[in-house]
Each structure stands twice: as C-alpha cells, then as structure tokens.
Design an enzyme around this catalytic site. Structure first.
Site, PDB file in Angstrom:
ATOM      1  N   GLU A 113      -9.196  74.688 109.776  1.00 20.38           N
ATOM      2  CA  GLU A 113      -8.892  73.118 110.219  1.00 20.38           C
ATOM      3  C   GLU A 113      -9.291  72.977 111.954  1.00 20.38           C
ATOM      4  O   GLU A 113      -8.075  72.354 112.530  1.00 20.38           O
ATOM      5  CB  GLU A 113      -7.336  72.896 110.032  1.00 20.38           C
ATOM      6  CG  GLU A 113      -7.189  73.054 108.425  1.00 20.38           C
ATOM      7  CD  GLU A 113      -5.571  72.788 108.121  1.00 20.38           C
ATOM      8  OE1 GLU A 113      -4.926  72.588 108.879  1.00 20.38           O
ATOM      9  OE2 GLU A 113      -5.461  72.938 106.871  1.00 20.38           O
ATOM     10  N   GLU A 127      -7.422  75.986  97.758  1.00 18.69           N
ATOM     11  CA  GLU A 127      -6.278  75.043  97.844  1.00 18.69           C
ATOM     12  C   GLU A 127      -6.560  73.902  96.886  1.00 18.69           C
ATOM     13  O   GLU A 127      -6.092  72.796  97.531  1.00 18.69           O
ATOM     14  CB  GLU A 127      -6.113  74.578  99.422  1.00 18.69           C
ATOM     15  CG  GLU A 127      -6.172  75.720 100.246  1.00 18.69           C
ATOM     16  CD  GLU A 127      -5.700  75.369 101.918  1.00 18.69           C
ATOM     17  OE1 GLU A 127      -4.908  74.414 101.792  1.00 18.69           O
ATOM     18  OE2 GLU A 127      -5.975  76.194 102.725  1.00 18.69           O
TER      19      GLU A 127
HETATM   20  O1  9MR Z   1       1.667  75.354 101.302  1.00 21.20           O
HETATM   21  C1  9MR Z   1       1.879  75.675 102.553  1.00 21.20           C
HETATM   22  C2  9MR Z   1       3.363  75.521 102.893  1.00 21.20           C
HETATM   23  O2  9MR Z   1       4.269  76.249 102.124  1.00 21.20           O
HETATM   24  C3  9MR Z   1       3.705  75.534 104.203  1.00 21.20           C
HETATM   25  O3  9MR Z   1       4.973  74.933 104.570  1.00 21.20           O
HETATM   26  C4  9MR Z   1       2.518  74.707 105.136  1.00 21.20           C
HETATM   27  C5  9MR Z   1       2.826  74.669 106.819  1.00 21.20           C
HETATM   28  O4  9MR Z   1       1.854  74.312 107.348  1.00 21.20           O
HETATM   29  O5  9MR Z   1       1.271  75.285 104.757  1.00 21.20           O
HETATM   30  C6  9MR Z   1       1.029  74.807 103.663  1.00 21.20           C
HETATM   31  O6  9MR Z   1      -0.235  75.364 103.170  1.00 21.20           O
HETATM   32  C7  9MR Z   1      -1.352  74.873 104.067  1.00 21.20           C
HETATM   33  C8  9MR Z   1      -2.573  75.593 104.188  1.00 21.20           C
HETATM   34  O7  9MR Z   1      -2.000  76.957 104.823  1.00 21.20           O
HETATM   35  C9  9MR Z   1      -3.692  74.930 104.724  1.00 21.20           C
HETATM   36  N1  9MR Z   1      -3.942  73.813 104.459  1.00 21.20           N
HETATM   37  C10 9MR Z   1      -3.015  72.948 104.117  1.00 21.20           C
HETATM   38  C11 9MR Z   1      -1.982  73.410 103.133  1.00 21.20           C
HETATM   39  C12 9MR Z   1      -0.940  72.675 102.816  1.00 21.20           C
HETATM   40  O8  9MR Z   1      -0.255  71.981 103.850  1.00 21.20           O
END
Ligand code: 9MR
Length: 365
Positions: free
Chosen positions: A163, A270
């Site tokens: 990102e 994802e």
């Molecule tokens: O699923 C993840 C969640 O448990 C965390 O709290 C969050 C914090 O940023 O990140 C989520 O995963 C993210 C991933 O690492 C990157 N892309 C977006 C995902 C959803 O927010």
C-alpha cells in the site's frame, strides 16, 4: 406443592413452546463441505487463507479453531503475525512465536506460505522509521534480512511493499518510510534487501483498490518509474476486498491483463466479499436466503474469471477462513478494532464453519 395436574399442564406448555419456534424458512441451508477447495483448484492456482495466530484471544489458535477447514487450503498467510509491529517490536527484539506456529503447521502439513508484509505504513513500530535516512535504511535492511532470512525456502512469496500508493494519486507521502527517506526510494531498497535475503522467493507489491483505473495507473507508473522489476519485483498482489457489486468483472479482467502484460505474476490476495457496500454507518442485517444467493452469484462470477485467467494467477487467498473471524466486522460505524462489531459474512464458510451456497458455486463448475 405442585399437583400432578399442574405438572401435566406445565409439560404441555413446554412442548408447545418447543414446537412454536420461529419460522426458519428464510434461514439459508448449510452443509458439510465434501470437496477440498485446494484439490478442486490444484490445476489452476493455490488456494490460500489468512490465519490469525493468537489474535482470537486466549481461547484457541488457528490450527485448533479451524482444524477441519484447513485442509481446504494449500497456502497460508499470517493475518498479523508477520507484520513488523508484531514480529519486530523493538530494535533488538524479534518475536517469532506466532509466525513460527504458522510456518511449522504449514511445513508439517505440506502447505505453502505467503509472507505478509515487510514494509508498510501501518502496523509498523515507530522505532524502525526514526532517525537519519541511513539509520532507517539500516533498520529496514536488518528487518528484512532477519525475517526473510529466517523463513528462507519456507515462504514462496512475500508482500515486500504494501500500500505505498495513495488513493489521492501518486505516492503515500504520509507513510513514515516515505518521510524518513524523503521520497519513494525506500520501495527500491525493500525489494533489493528482500532479493538479497531470499533470491528464489517471489517478491510482490501488494495493494487494495488496484482495479480502480486511477490507482491502477499510479501503481503501474510507480513500477515503471522506480524500475522495480530490475530490483526484484516478480508480481502484483491484488487485494480483493471487494463487495457484492464492486468491482465489475470487466475491470478485474482489465487489471489482470495490464499487469500480466508487464510480465508480472498475479496473486489475488485478501479476498473477502463485503455484504454491505463499503463505507459509512450501517444497520446490521441477518445472513438470510437472499444474501446467501447474492453472495453465491458473486463468488460464481469471480471464480469463473479466476479460472479463465489461471495461466496468469499464482494464488488466490481469502482474508480469513470462515465468517466467525473477519476484520470486516470492525470496518463500519467507527468500530475499528473496538466497540460493537457489525456482523459481516464475507466467506464461503459460515460462523459455524458450515459451507454456504457460495462454496458450491466455486467447487462445482
Ligand atoms: O485483518 C487485519 C486486521 O486484523 C488488522 O487489525 C488490520 C490492521 O491494519 O489489518 C488487517 O489486514 C489488512 C492487511 O494487512 C492489509 N490490507 C488491508 C487488510 C484489512 O484491513
């Protein structure tokens, strides 16, 4: 003292209450998943799931909670356990416990692992981007060499940079990495270090909303401008945080084509289908027949598209296993990781780990 007559009346009432359960005709039917999804897709691409290692709380671990569902996947990703703030909380402290559990489970069950994520603006401990540019570069080098080096040969693909492009166009300039470097060269360094740490691993740039034309354009511009392929980039991670209506199938196809024409591997990372529309405050809704049908139709068209592109797609990873654990529950109504969750139903397995109609649609074609 209760009389015999009262007992008879009472038991009659209980039977009546038992029989008068609400009409369940709107409740979707669920069933046992007989075919393993990864088996069905073994000629197409890897089927993955993100797993939390200890984030479910003290109650259980992914391998206990999802024991019966894990055979559906031949690729696993740590939902949080390999992110810098977890795995490298302090300069001289690594915390490999949660990540090792996933790696060890995968090795003992012949499952591949996709690593996520080495360099990201979020979930990164502050210390790593503090100090001079040279100091930050050295922190990044040490982080990547140590983490990628530890799992060398056991992680087939790493999300090296996550990102880095902003939704407003061009680079995410408020990333602490960008600020510390005074520009986007940190992205080049991340790929160089990852390549040095594990030359055989497939190195990925991963982002969300990649299918949105303006963001896709900015990502492609970044890859070309920074000459990332020369520095080790092998593929694009298309985070598929999609919903019932967005994006259009044609736009996904166009995206796959554009990156593939650049000589990049496609990883669908994802994947989850938000049953609301993406933004704002929402009223809760039940998972009823209507939603079951809509989700099934959406999964059918998406997997049809994936199959058509299986020569380009290396892996398709769901961002979770079943509806009982999804970050989407905390996406609405300002409940980010706290407060009252708004229940979402993004996967092909429900909260009781039973298969939904969507499962049928992806395994029977
Ligand atoms: O699923 C993840 C969640 O448990 C965390 O709290 C969050 C914090 O940023 O990140 C989520 O995963 C993210 C991933 O690492 C990157 N892309 C977006 C995902 C959803 O927010």
């Amino acid at each position: 003292m209760i009389s015999i007559k009262q007992i008879i009346l009472l038991s009659g009432l209980l039977i009546f209450v038992g029989c008068s359960s609400p009409d369940l005709s709107d409740k979707p039917k669920t069933f046992k998943a007989k075919k393993m999804i990864s088996q069905v897709y073994k000629e197409h691409f890897l089927i993955g799931a993100a797993v939390a290692s200890s984030e479910y709380g003290n109650r259980d671990y992914f391998d206990i909670r999802y024991a019966e569902l894990l055979p559906h996947y031949n690729s696993l990703t740590a939902e949080n356990a390999m992110k810098p703030e977890v795995i490298h909380p302090l300069k001289d402290q690594f915390n490999f416990q949660a990540a090792d559990r996933i790696i060890n489970y995968a090795s003992s069950n012949n499952i591949n692992v996709r690593g996520h994520a080495l360099v990201w603006h979020s979930q990164t401990s502050p210390w790593i981007t503090e100090g001079s540019k040279d100091a930050v570069r050295e922190n990044m080098r040490n982080h990547i060499m140590t983490v990628v080096g530890r799992y060398k040969g056991r992680v087939y693909s790493w999300d090296v940079v996550n990102e880095a492009v902003s939704d407003q166009g061009s680079y995410r300039a408020d990333s602490p990495w960008y600020k510390a470097y005074g520009g986007p060269e940190y992205i080049i360094d991340a790929f160089k270090f990852a390549k040095a740490a594990d030359p055989d691993c497939s190195l990925i740039y991963n982002d969300y909303a990649v299918v949105r034309p303006s963001k896709r354009h900015d990502i492609i511009t970044m890859i070309k401008k920074l000459d990332l392929k020369k520095h080790g980039l092998d593929g694009i991670g298309i985070q598929a945080h999609w919903n019932l209506y967005w994006p259009e199938i044609n736009e996904i196809q166009r995206t796959i084509d554009m990156f593939s024409e650049m000589g990049l591997d496609i990883h669908i990372t994802e994947l989850d289908i938000d049953c609301f529309d993406g933004m704002g405050n929402k009223e809760g809704r039940a998972f009823d027949n209507d939603l079951d049908d809509k989700l099934a139709a959406r999964y059918r068209e998406i997997f049809e598209l994936f199959r058509i592109n299986s020569d380009k797609i290396v892996s398709v990873t769901f961002w979770g296993v079943a509806d009982d654990h999804t970050w989407l529950d905390y996406h609405y109504n300002k409940t980010w990781n706290a407060g009252k969750p708004l229940k979402n139903y993004p996967f092909v397995f429900d909260t009781d780990h039973k298969a939904k109609k969507a499962y049928n649609e992806i395994v029977d074609f």
